[in-house]
Design an enzyme around this catalytic site. Structure first.
Site: not given
Length: 372
Positions: A112, A210
């Site tokens: 990410c 997440c």
């Protein structure tokens, strides 16, 4: 860290947590012009079978967006939410799934950072005319005039240092990135946030990935394929010892990672651990704890952060997990600057393919790559 001019516009990556909120308040107090931005990365309502009642501690949730907006309102700065869900799925979630199915153990937070948070965020900052970006990561950046390179160093708070996840940052990204918390401890950050009236000053840190709210990576992969309507090939196979003797059966190599002990369900006189997986044969190989130690590794796709690629052996310290104490080692060039050999002075436990090997010289981050 780079020193922005007083009239520079800085885009602050606002996650909704205390760290990025404190960064925005600190920069505003220093007189800088700011714009707050939050990247929407994952729809938390996807894959309902993965949800946990009352789950907390996830980053990038809808609550985090609400908190980030509240902080921006308190500070009186412009604030935007930008949807990067497609980019996140393509560059983080899908590679995460592919790596697990290939018998490796990926690090989605690093993916990410490399492909979304710093790559796309800089593009987003350009769109609003911002010259710099600022984040709440615990790391430090400075410019070395002798080498002509920006250098990254560990955060002063060793317990919060995040350089293990930031090894993919390139020179042009370091030149425009501010890490205002690099010289602070977490208690200092919370105290400052409270002093500045930040509403997230006492908010708990996010701990979980997440898109995997319950920590069940294998369950996520199964649910993800089910959502996509993709029929999985048969993944059951055998658990074998080093000699190939079959000890048990399993339901898929993606349920296992190097160093794992729990879940093997094998009666043995001594504890057994996963020492390797073979997706081609669908075999999980187990052995004793001593079988987990390795004296060397090859890191691929190496990013030389603070120095140029080495051309001769060099002493260094190498982390093979985020919470791993950097181990003394010698680096050896391979003839390919994208690959480096690491030979440890003392054999290291559970060197795991797919994890990162991040290379240090004291507090200086030299380079990082993926363990083959």
């Amino acid at each position: 860290m780079p020193e922005p001019a007083p009239n520079s516009l800085i885009a602050v990556a606002m996650s909704g947590g205390v760290d990025s909120s404190a960064v925005a308040a600190m920069l505003q107090r220093a007189g800088h012009r700011l714009v707050g931005m939050t990247m929407q990365l994952w729809n938390q309502r996807r894959l309902p079978e993965m949800q946990v009642e009352g789950a907390t501690g996830r980053c990038c949730s809808l609550d985090d967006v609400y908190d980030a907006r509240a902080v921006a309102n308190v500070l009186g700065i412009p604030y935007y939410v930008v949807n990067f869900e497609d980019r996140f799925e393509e560059t983080v979630v899908k590679p995460f799934v592919d790596e697990y199915l290939a018998g490796r153990t990926p690090i989605p937070c690093t993916l990410c950072n490399n492909h979304v948070k710093f790559d796309q965020f800089l593009d987003m900052a350009d769109g609003v005319g911002a010259e710099y970006i600022a984040t709440g990561h615990y790391a430090r950046v400075s410019f070395n005039p002798d080498s002509g390179r920006y250098e990254m160093r560990t955060g002063m708070d060793s317990g919060k240092d995040q350089t293990y996840f930031l090894f993919g940052l390139k020179q042009h990204q370091l030149a425009r990135t501010l890490f205002p918390l690099g010289g602070m401890t977490k208690p200092q950050v919370r105290a400052l946030a409270a002093e500045l009236g930040i509403p997230t000053a006492a908010k708990h840190d996010s701990q979980e990935i997440c898109f995997v709210p319950n920590g069940d990576y294998a369950g996520f992969i199964d649910a993800y394929f089910k959502e996509k309507g993709i029929a999985r090939e048969a993944t059951h196979g055998e658990i074998v010892d080093k000699d190939g003797q079959v000890l048990a059966e399993h339901e898929g190599v993606h349920h296992y990672t190097v160093g794992q002990r729990k879940g093997l369900r094998i009666a043995a006189p001594e504890p057994l651990y996963v020492i390797a997986t073979n997706p081609q044969t669908q075999q999980v190989i187990v052995g004793q704890g001593t079988d987990l130690y390795r004296e060397s590794l090859i890191a691929k796709d190496v990013n030389w952060v603070s120095i140029a690629p080495i051309t001769e052996p060099r002493a260094a310290q190498v982390k093979i997990r985020n919470r791993h104490e950097p181990a003394e080692a010698v680096l050896y060039p391979t003839g390919d600057p994208d690959r480096v050999e690491v030979r440890f002075l003392t054999a290291q436990r559970a060197v795991t393919p797919g994890q990162a090997a991040v290379i240090y010289d004291g507090d200086l981050v030299l380079a990082g790559g993926w363990i083959e």
